[in-house]
Write an enzyme that holds these catalytic residues in place. Structure first.
Site, PDB file in Angstrom:
ATOM      1  N   SER B  58       0.505  -1.189  -0.121  1.00  0.00           N
ATOM      2  CA  SER B  58       0.086   0.112   0.009  1.00  0.00           C
ATOM      3  C   SER B  58       0.764   1.218  -0.071  1.00  0.00           C
ATOM      4  O   SER B  58       0.328   2.307  -0.323  1.00  0.00           O
ATOM      5  CB  SER B  58      -1.022  -0.018   1.382  1.00  0.00           C
ATOM      6  OG  SER B  58      -0.085   0.120   2.366  1.00  0.00           O
ATOM      7  N   LYS B  95       1.158   3.937   6.843  1.00  0.00           N
ATOM      8  CA  LYS B  95       0.114   4.759   6.064  1.00  0.00           C
ATOM      9  C   LYS B  95       0.866   6.109   6.182  1.00  0.00           C
ATOM     10  O   LYS B  95       1.614   6.607   7.180  1.00  0.00           O
ATOM     11  CB  LYS B  95      -1.126   4.857   6.210  1.00  0.00           C
ATOM     12  CG  LYS B  95      -1.943   3.473   6.097  1.00  0.00           C
ATOM     13  CD  LYS B  95      -2.266   3.106   4.701  1.00  0.00           C
ATOM     14  CE  LYS B  95      -2.930   1.886   4.428  1.00  0.00           C
ATOM     15  NZ  LYS B  95      -2.051   0.759   4.710  1.00  0.00           N
TER      16      LYS B  95
END
Lengths: 430, 140
Positions: B58, B95
């Protein structure tokens, strides 16, 4: 002289908290951690405590209940707990003027000579938040003029949510009401036997005990009891024990008349040293927190290959038990032994020694319930018999059989978490 | 605790002091002025530093690939644009931390990969730590 002020920092449900840092799914659910052989419950989250699961309880007795109520069960992961402990202690040591590391999850800090501009409650609160942010471990901090009172303040900090994890026990009225609400058996330094003796005489609370006369306590409980009495009155008698390993260690080592090369032979010698060191420690009424194993070739034979090494191990709980010390010795030797060298000297060094009755007992007796673990009492009796025989017939008359130990020592650890912080292959993943 | 984590291992490389000048090298080049310790460079706060291994994709857009080693410093206070480790649905995840465009008081966890969607940070969730470095090996 300035007024003594001592803080004790205690990690909340330490082993469970360590597991939760790396496995957030364990947060807010009941969690228990089992002892080395998955035998007993040695740590509980608050949710598990609320279910009534007692400290030190044999796992098999509670297994069904634990499974039925969705309690998460972990085997103990001492590599992780040891590393997280040293991180917590590093954070504290960086701020506190002086620190005594008392056990894997507790340390005393000296707050006696803080600048007047620095409020001890503010400092404690800052430390609590810093430890939580840096390491993820929640701690409670109790402060008072003596160690024994600071311990009681710590209980207050833990049990009373309005304290937000920090309690400063200095107000005489608050001290009086807190002591009146504290079971005498929960006072630091009052073991089970003394608690029984005191309760038989209707001395039920810490407040009852505090009003006993010096002479009576001295007669019944000796100097140690008297010290506890004075500590409860706010007179510090147990000073901070700062790092002084030289004074507080027991070493058994020998130079060999002929060099030893084989691991088995070295193990034999070191088993003897370890047993002697364990017996010495018991004789002094002490238990050890760490053990160093060392080996060395002959420095003076420059033409021969040279090697020396040492490794220090932390005991999961403080011990003077021959079996524990032998097991640690073998584990340590496995790490430092190298074949092909002529070993001239080897030895074991036990450090972080404390008196057995002052040793942290959080793993085996829950403050409050004071339920003894039968296994431990039996084990103490075994060691008494062991020392009795060796005392009468000479050291080595009776010894531990080691042949089978190696394989089954860490036999059952079915639910152990990865060594998140000490092994590359075990790192947490994202 | 048998072996302390490798944080304490020190790898030293010599640094040479004098500058290159025309003519012959200074004899002072033999003198080692100091040494570089990669641990000190990467680990500013050892007690608060943890290593994590990347498995997901991600964060490819931020140059964070599966197999990379993340150095996470929990002593740092997370701020906008930091790459962070967050707790999301009971799991640790890496993230980028951004302000929620709809509500400036809230945060979103932004994935740097178009095939992944962003997540609003639930009010009860927490930032676990700030990623300070990413280490990638080029030979196994």
């Amino acid at each position: 002289m300035t007024q003594s002020h001592i803080a004790i920092v205690d990690c909340n449900n330490f082993y469970v908290s360590c597991e939760r840092v790396f496995n957030p799914q364990l947060c807010n659910i009941p969690v228990v951690v089992l002892s080395n052989n998955d035998g007993c419950i040695i740590a509980r989250s608050n949710e598990a405590k609320a279910l009534g699961i007692p400290m030190g309880a044999p796992y098999f007795k509670w297994k069904r209940m634990i499974e039925d109520s969705g309690v998460a069960v972990m085997s103990s992961n001492y590599a992780l707990y040891g590393d997280m402990s040293s991180r917590v202690m590093q954070v504290l040591a960086a701020t506190a003027p002086a620190i005594e590391i008392y056990s894997i999850d507790e340390s005393f800090l000296d707050f006696s000579n803080l600048p007047t501009t620095l409020n001890p409650v503010d400092l404690a609160d800052r430390l609590r938040q810093q430890v939580a942010q840096w390491t993820g471990i929640p701690v409670s901090i109790g402060m008072a003029s003596s160690k024994t009172l600071a311990k009681i303040a710590n209980r207050l900090a833990k049990k009373n949510p309005s304290k937000h994890g920090v309690a400063n026990l200095t107000d005489p009225t608050e001290i009086a009401t807190t002591l009146a609400a504290t079971d005498v058996g929960d006072v630091w330094g009052i073991g089970r036997r003394w608690a029984r003796m005191l309760k038989a005489r209707n001395i039920m609370t810490a407040a009852d005990f505090r009003s006993c006369s010096d002479s009576w306590v001295r007669q019944k409980m000796g100097v140690v009891g008297l010290r506890t009495l004075h500590e409860l009155r706010g007179i510090p008698c147990v000073s901070l024990e700062l790092e002084s390993p030289d004074k507080k260690s027991i070493c058994v080592s020998r130079s060999f008349s002929t060099p030893v090369m084989e691991r088995a032979a070295l193990t034999d010698r070191l088993s003897d040293f370890a047993s002697r060191a364990a017996a010495k420690t018991r004789k002094a009424g002490l238990v050890a927190g760490y053990m160093t194993v060392f080996v060395r070739t002959n420095r003076f034979q420059k033409d021969r290959p040279q090697y020396s090494n040492a490794v220090t191990l932390t005991f999961p709980e403080m011990t003077a038990h021959t079996a524990d010390i032998l097991a640690a010795m073998r584990q340590g030797l496995a790490h430092i032994y190298r074949p092909g060298y002529e070993y001239k000297k080897a030895g074991v060094l036990l450090t972080n020694l404390v008196r057995q009755d002052m040793a942290p007992q959080s793993l085996w007796t829950h403050a409050g319930s004071a339920k003894p673990l039968i296994a431990q009492e039996k084990s103490n009796q075994l060691m008494q018999a062991f020392d009795g025989i060796n005392g009468r017939f000479g050291h080595g008359s009776i010894a531990y059989g080691m042949a089978k130990r190696q394989n089954n020592w860490f036999m059952r650890q079915e639910k152990v978490s990865p060594r998140y912080t000490t092994r590359w292959e075990d790192l947490p993943t994202v | 605790m048998l072996l302390r984590s490798d944080i304490t291992l020190e790898v030293r490389r010599p640094v040479f002091a004098s500058r290159i000048s025309a003519g012959f090298p200074s004899p002072a080049d033999d003198f080692i002025e100091g040494s570089l310790d990669l641990n000190k460079h990467l680990v500013a706060h050892p007690a608060a530093t943890f290593f994590l291994r990347v498995v997901g994709e991600s964060m490819l857009g931020a140059g964070i690939h599966p197999g990379d080693l993340l150095v996470v410093d929990r002593s740092l206070t997370p701020t906008v644009n930091d790459i962070v480790i967050a707790v999301l649905h009971g799991e640790l995840t890496v993230k980028r931390l951004l302000r929620d465009p709809d509500d400036k008081h809230l945060w979103i966890l932004h994935a740097e990969n178009p095939s992944y969607s962003d997540a609003k940070m639930p009010p009860d969730s927490e930032i676990w730590g700030v990623v300070s470095h990413c280490i990638r090996g080029f030979r196994a």
